[in-house]
Design a protein around this motif. Structure first.
Motif, PDB file in Angstrom:
ATOM      1  N   ALA A 111      -1.237  -0.766 -21.817  1.00  0.00           N
ATOM      2  CA  ALA A 111      -2.072  -1.598 -20.622  1.00  0.00           C
ATOM      3  C   ALA A 111      -2.293  -0.625 -19.418  1.00  0.00           C
ATOM      4  O   ALA A 111      -1.227  -0.266 -18.996  1.00  0.00           O
ATOM      5  CB  ALA A 111      -1.495  -2.925 -20.584  1.00  0.00           C
ATOM      6  N   VAL A 112      -3.296  -0.577 -19.143  1.00  0.00           N
ATOM      7  CA  VAL A 112      -3.528  -0.015 -17.540  1.00  0.00           C
ATOM      8  C   VAL A 112      -3.767  -0.960 -16.817  1.00  0.00           C
ATOM      9  O   VAL A 112      -4.729  -1.966 -16.845  1.00  0.00           O
ATOM     10  CB  VAL A 112      -4.940   0.944 -17.850  1.00  0.00           C
ATOM     11  CG1 VAL A 112      -5.264   1.505 -16.259  1.00  0.00           C
ATOM     12  CG2 VAL A 112      -4.579   2.089 -18.682  1.00  0.00           C
ATOM     13  N   VAL A 113      -2.890  -1.070 -15.752  1.00  0.00           N
ATOM     14  CA  VAL A 113      -2.880  -2.348 -14.978  1.00  0.00           C
ATOM     15  C   VAL A 113      -3.057  -1.814 -13.511  1.00  0.00           C
ATOM     16  O   VAL A 113      -2.221  -1.113 -12.940  1.00  0.00           O
ATOM     17  CB  VAL A 113      -1.448  -3.080 -15.037  1.00  0.00           C
ATOM     18  CG1 VAL A 113      -1.574  -4.313 -14.065  1.00  0.00           C
ATOM     19  CG2 VAL A 113      -1.439  -3.615 -16.366  1.00  0.00           C
ATOM     20  N   GLU A 114      -4.129  -2.327 -12.678  1.00  0.00           N
ATOM     21  CA  GLU A 114      -4.230  -2.313 -11.391  1.00  0.00           C
ATOM     22  C   GLU A 114      -3.536  -3.161 -10.545  1.00  0.00           C
ATOM     23  O   GLU A 114      -3.378  -4.339 -10.713  1.00  0.00           O
ATOM     24  CB  GLU A 114      -5.787  -2.235 -10.929  1.00  0.00           C
ATOM     25  CG  GLU A 114      -6.092  -2.080  -9.591  1.00  0.00           C
ATOM     26  CD  GLU A 114      -7.581  -2.548  -9.131  1.00  0.00           C
ATOM     27  OE1 GLU A 114      -7.822  -2.547  -7.936  1.00  0.00           O
ATOM     28  OE2 GLU A 114      -8.313  -2.519 -10.000  1.00  0.00           O
ATOM     29  N   THR A 115      -2.864  -2.650  -9.505  1.00  0.00           N
ATOM     30  CA  THR A 115      -2.142  -3.446  -8.632  1.00  0.00           C
ATOM     31  C   THR A 115      -3.002  -4.275  -7.730  1.00  0.00           C
ATOM     32  O   THR A 115      -4.175  -4.047  -7.457  1.00  0.00           O
ATOM     33  CB  THR A 115      -1.006  -2.711  -7.417  1.00  0.00           C
ATOM     34  OG1 THR A 115      -2.052  -2.065  -6.708  1.00  0.00           O
ATOM     35  CG2 THR A 115      -0.168  -1.763  -8.294  1.00  0.00           C
ATOM     36  N   GLY A 116      -2.089  -5.523  -7.121  1.00  0.00           N
ATOM     37  CA  GLY A 116      -3.200  -6.453  -6.423  1.00  0.00           C
ATOM     38  C   GLY A 116      -3.049  -5.964  -5.030  1.00  0.00           C
ATOM     39  O   GLY A 116      -3.586  -4.626  -4.572  1.00  0.00           O
ATOM     40  N   LEU A 117      -2.427  -6.370  -4.103  1.00  0.00           N
ATOM     41  CA  LEU A 117      -2.059  -6.002  -2.619  1.00  0.00           C
ATOM     42  C   LEU A 117      -1.366  -4.643  -2.631  1.00  0.00           C
ATOM     43  O   LEU A 117      -1.566  -3.854  -1.960  1.00  0.00           O
ATOM     44  CB  LEU A 117      -1.353  -6.863  -1.878  1.00  0.00           C
ATOM     45  CG  LEU A 117      -2.036  -8.332  -1.463  1.00  0.00           C
ATOM     46  CD1 LEU A 117      -1.282  -9.158  -0.604  1.00  0.00           C
ATOM     47  CD2 LEU A 117      -3.470  -8.048  -0.769  1.00  0.00           C
ATOM     48  N   GLY A 118      -0.396  -4.591  -3.854  1.00  0.00           N
ATOM     49  CA  GLY A 118       0.613  -3.318  -3.705  1.00  0.00           C
ATOM     50  C   GLY A 118       1.988  -3.975  -3.179  1.00  0.00           C
ATOM     51  O   GLY A 118       2.251  -4.945  -2.801  1.00  0.00           O
ATOM     52  N   GLY A 119       2.705  -2.976  -3.360  1.00  0.00           N
ATOM     53  CA  GLY A 119       4.116  -3.235  -2.694  1.00  0.00           C
ATOM     54  C   GLY A 119       5.108  -3.735  -3.797  1.00  0.00           C
ATOM     55  O   GLY A 119       4.540  -4.273  -4.918  1.00  0.00           O
ATOM     56  N   HIS A 141      -3.917  -4.212   4.535  1.00  0.00           N
ATOM     57  CA  HIS A 141      -3.455  -5.415   4.623  1.00  0.00           C
ATOM     58  C   HIS A 141      -2.111  -5.256   5.519  1.00  0.00           C
ATOM     59  O   HIS A 141      -0.801  -5.423   5.197  1.00  0.00           O
ATOM     60  CB  HIS A 141      -2.740  -5.220   3.105  1.00  0.00           C
ATOM     61  CG  HIS A 141      -3.603  -5.641   1.988  1.00  0.00           C
ATOM     62  ND1 HIS A 141      -4.558  -6.474   1.940  1.00  0.00           N
ATOM     63  CD2 HIS A 141      -4.084  -4.652   1.025  1.00  0.00           C
ATOM     64  CE1 HIS A 141      -5.531  -6.429   0.769  1.00  0.00           C
ATOM     65  NE2 HIS A 141      -4.966  -5.264   0.306  1.00  0.00           N
ATOM     66  N   VAL A 142      -2.736  -5.172   6.665  1.00  0.00           N
ATOM     67  CA  VAL A 142      -1.555  -5.030   7.949  1.00  0.00           C
ATOM     68  C   VAL A 142      -0.639  -5.772   8.121  1.00  0.00           C
ATOM     69  O   VAL A 142       0.428  -5.922   8.417  1.00  0.00           O
ATOM     70  CB  VAL A 142      -2.336  -4.498   9.200  1.00  0.00           C
ATOM     71  CG1 VAL A 142      -3.103  -3.029   8.959  1.00  0.00           C
ATOM     72  CG2 VAL A 142      -3.098  -5.243   9.552  1.00  0.00           C
ATOM     73  N   GLU A 143      -1.314  -7.093   7.900  1.00  0.00           N
ATOM     74  CA  GLU A 143      -0.442  -8.144   8.129  1.00  0.00           C
ATOM     75  C   GLU A 143       0.716  -8.348   7.094  1.00  0.00           C
ATOM     76  O   GLU A 143       1.794  -8.919   7.275  1.00  0.00           O
ATOM     77  CB  GLU A 143      -1.121  -9.551   7.817  1.00  0.00           C
ATOM     78  CG  GLU A 143      -1.801  -9.976   6.520  1.00  0.00           C
ATOM     79  CD  GLU A 143      -3.273  -9.070   6.039  1.00  0.00           C
ATOM     80  OE1 GLU A 143      -3.926  -9.774   5.287  1.00  0.00           O
ATOM     81  OE2 GLU A 143      -3.413  -7.903   6.716  1.00  0.00           O
ATOM     82  N   TYR A 144       0.622  -7.411   5.986  1.00  0.00           N
ATOM     83  CA  TYR A 144       1.834  -7.264   4.996  1.00  0.00           C
ATOM     84  C   TYR A 144       2.763  -6.248   5.177  1.00  0.00           C
ATOM     85  O   TYR A 144       3.721  -6.105   4.864  1.00  0.00           O
ATOM     86  CB  TYR A 144       1.312  -7.620   3.832  1.00  0.00           C
ATOM     87  CG  TYR A 144       0.670  -8.850   3.355  1.00  0.00           C
ATOM     88  CD1 TYR A 144       1.237 -10.075   3.361  1.00  0.00           C
ATOM     89  CD2 TYR A 144      -0.619  -9.036   3.067  1.00  0.00           C
ATOM     90  CE1 TYR A 144       0.833 -11.199   2.885  1.00  0.00           C
ATOM     91  CE2 TYR A 144      -1.272 -10.220   2.998  1.00  0.00           C
ATOM     92  CZ  TYR A 144      -0.717 -11.265   2.932  1.00  0.00           C
ATOM     93  OH  TYR A 144      -1.466 -12.643   2.502  1.00  0.00           O
ATOM     94  N   PHE A 145       1.860  -5.126   5.213  1.00  0.00           N
ATOM     95  CA  PHE A 145       2.486  -3.501   5.001  1.00  0.00           C
ATOM     96  C   PHE A 145       2.642  -3.038   6.488  1.00  0.00           C
ATOM     97  O   PHE A 145       3.495  -2.120   6.368  1.00  0.00           O
ATOM     98  CB  PHE A 145       1.546  -2.681   4.124  1.00  0.00           C
ATOM     99  CG  PHE A 145       1.584  -3.348   2.927  1.00  0.00           C
ATOM    100  CD1 PHE A 145       2.441  -4.083   2.222  1.00  0.00           C
ATOM    101  CD2 PHE A 145       0.263  -3.019   2.155  1.00  0.00           C
ATOM    102  CE1 PHE A 145       2.175  -4.592   1.016  1.00  0.00           C
ATOM    103  CE2 PHE A 145       0.256  -3.409   0.737  1.00  0.00           C
ATOM    104  CZ  PHE A 145       1.083  -4.357   0.139  1.00  0.00           C
ATOM    105  N   GLY A 146       1.943  -3.420   7.495  1.00  0.00           N
ATOM    106  CA  GLY A 146       2.165  -2.614   8.720  1.00  0.00           C
ATOM    107  C   GLY A 146       0.951  -1.870   9.220  1.00  0.00           C
ATOM    108  O   GLY A 146      -0.107  -1.668   8.270  1.00  0.00           O
TER     109      GLY A 146
END
Length: 400
Positions: A111-119, A141-146
């Protein structure tokens, strides 16, 4: 996510996964990668996000999309379980778990799976991917990752299982240490282990020459228009070879590249003038879109339809896109609760110096209005894949 997978019988333990992560270019990379593996004789599941029209688009095997009945069947046990829980799963977690369960039931080879927000907190991080392709590192997504690229690099690396093979498409060496630090079984880096030798625009696509650890591929036609899509295809090719442990057959590469389509990603629709629909949603993607327009049309857009979502800064996005005082900007709003308020968006457009600012809340009406004003000039619809999804049916109808 682990609880949800347990309810479904831990399908991830039966399913080999290639994960596609990164800030921009994930869906295109995932699509090309899946087709390369299929062309190499494998049965491949593909999970991408977000969808443009219907949620089912996210979950496909080859040319077959999951049906309503199949989706209900795999989701049923999870939904029932979540109703009884104190902390229900997110919609993305439910869809990811459903995709993995269906792929396992259908007996795919990978399965080739794309992340959502990531992390590390992303639902896809629980799948135990054996190969991880990272397309790029930007600010999103600075509110989550910086708010820095380094913050985002650390976050993206957090989704990589220890011991996975990593294919890194980010060219900036300053962003590489977090990926090396996760202990990959191998680390291929663009520009060193694989990369683009030549890339030029041609009618209806690009002519590209690429190299990988296993082979070189010269003067291949890629049926995608934008320069950054060559990089996406190259990451996909290196990831396919990493999975296969061998070069991808030259004929397979040529056939896949020639047939590749990336809906809503620099998609050109010929209305009364050329209209590019692109789901760019952060500053790096906006800058890349601007470069693509100048390369393909030798000018920037005269009319821009823009709608945005989330916590992103419209002024930064519009500045990166290169809007000018003379650009006509039509502000719109996709049908999502996460849409940037249209008044705030219009104020941001005026703040970057645009003189002609119009408001049309309905995306389809905004597209029709933009097409009416093109008269041979170039127009763009951008700001969000949600906007692109609503815009495309209308744009295509104007071209028919």
């Amino acid at each position: 996510m682990e609880r949800l997978l347990g309810v479904l019988g831990h399908p991830e333990r039966q399913l080999p996964v290639v994960l596609v992560a990164g800030t921009n270019g994930k869906s295109t990379t995932a699509r090309v990668l899946a087709r390369l593996l299929e062309g190499s004789g494998l049965r491949v599941g593909l999970y991408t996000s977000p969808h443009l029209h219907l949620p089912h688009e996210r979950i496909v095997i080859g040319d077959t999309t999951i049906t309503d009945a199949e989706l209900a069947s795999v989701l049923g046990p999870a939904v029932e379980h979540e109703r009884e829980g104190s902390k229900p799963a997110s919609w993305f977690e439910l869809m990811t778990a459903a995709a993995v369960r269906w792929f396992a039931d259908q007996g795919v080879d990978v399965a080739v799976v794309e992340t959502g927000l990531g992390g590390s907190g992303d639902a896809t991080a629980a799948l135990g991917a054996r190969v991880v392709a990272v397309t790029s590192v930007g600010i999103d997504h600075v509110e989550y990752f910086g708010a820095t690229r380094w913050d985002n690099a650390v976050a993206e690396a957090g989704a990589i299982p220890v011991g996975a093979a990593v294919v890194l498409g980010e060219p900036d060496a300053a962003m590489h240490p977090p990926f090396a630090a996760v202990g990959p079984s191998s680390l291929l880096i663009t520009g060193h282990d694989f990369g683009v030798v030549a890339d030029s625009p041609v009618a209806a696509g690009r002519s590209v020459s690429l190299f990988t650890p296993a082979a070189t591929y010269d003067e291949v036609f890629l049926s995608l228009l934008a320069p950054w899509q060559t990089a996406s295809a190259c990451v996909a090719l290196a990831a396919a070879e990493t999975w296969l442990g061998a070069a991808v057959d030259d004929r397979v590469v040529r056939d896949v590249f020639a047939a590749t389509h990336a809906p809503g990603r620099f998609e050109l629709v010929h209305t009364p003038g050329p209209l590019v629909v692109d789901g760019a949603h952060n500053a790096a993607a906006a800058a890349a879109l601007s470069c693509g327009l100048r390369e393909r049309f030798a000018r920037s857009a005269s009319t821009v339809v823009v709608g945005m979502t989330g916590e992103r800064d419209p002024k930064t996005f519009l500045s990166a896109l290169g809007v000018r005082p003379a650009t006509r900007v039509i502000c719109t709003s996709p049908r999502t609760t996460r849409a940037v308020p249209i008044g705030a968006l219009a104020a941001a457009v005026r703040a970057v110096g645009v003189r002609t600012v119009e408001i049309e809340a309905d995306v389809g009406a905004a597209v029709r209005h933009a097409a009416h004003h093109l008269d041979g000039a170039v127009g763009v619809v951008t700001g969000s894949l949600y906007v692109a999804g609503e815009a495309l049916p209308v744009a295509r109808s104007l071209a028919s």
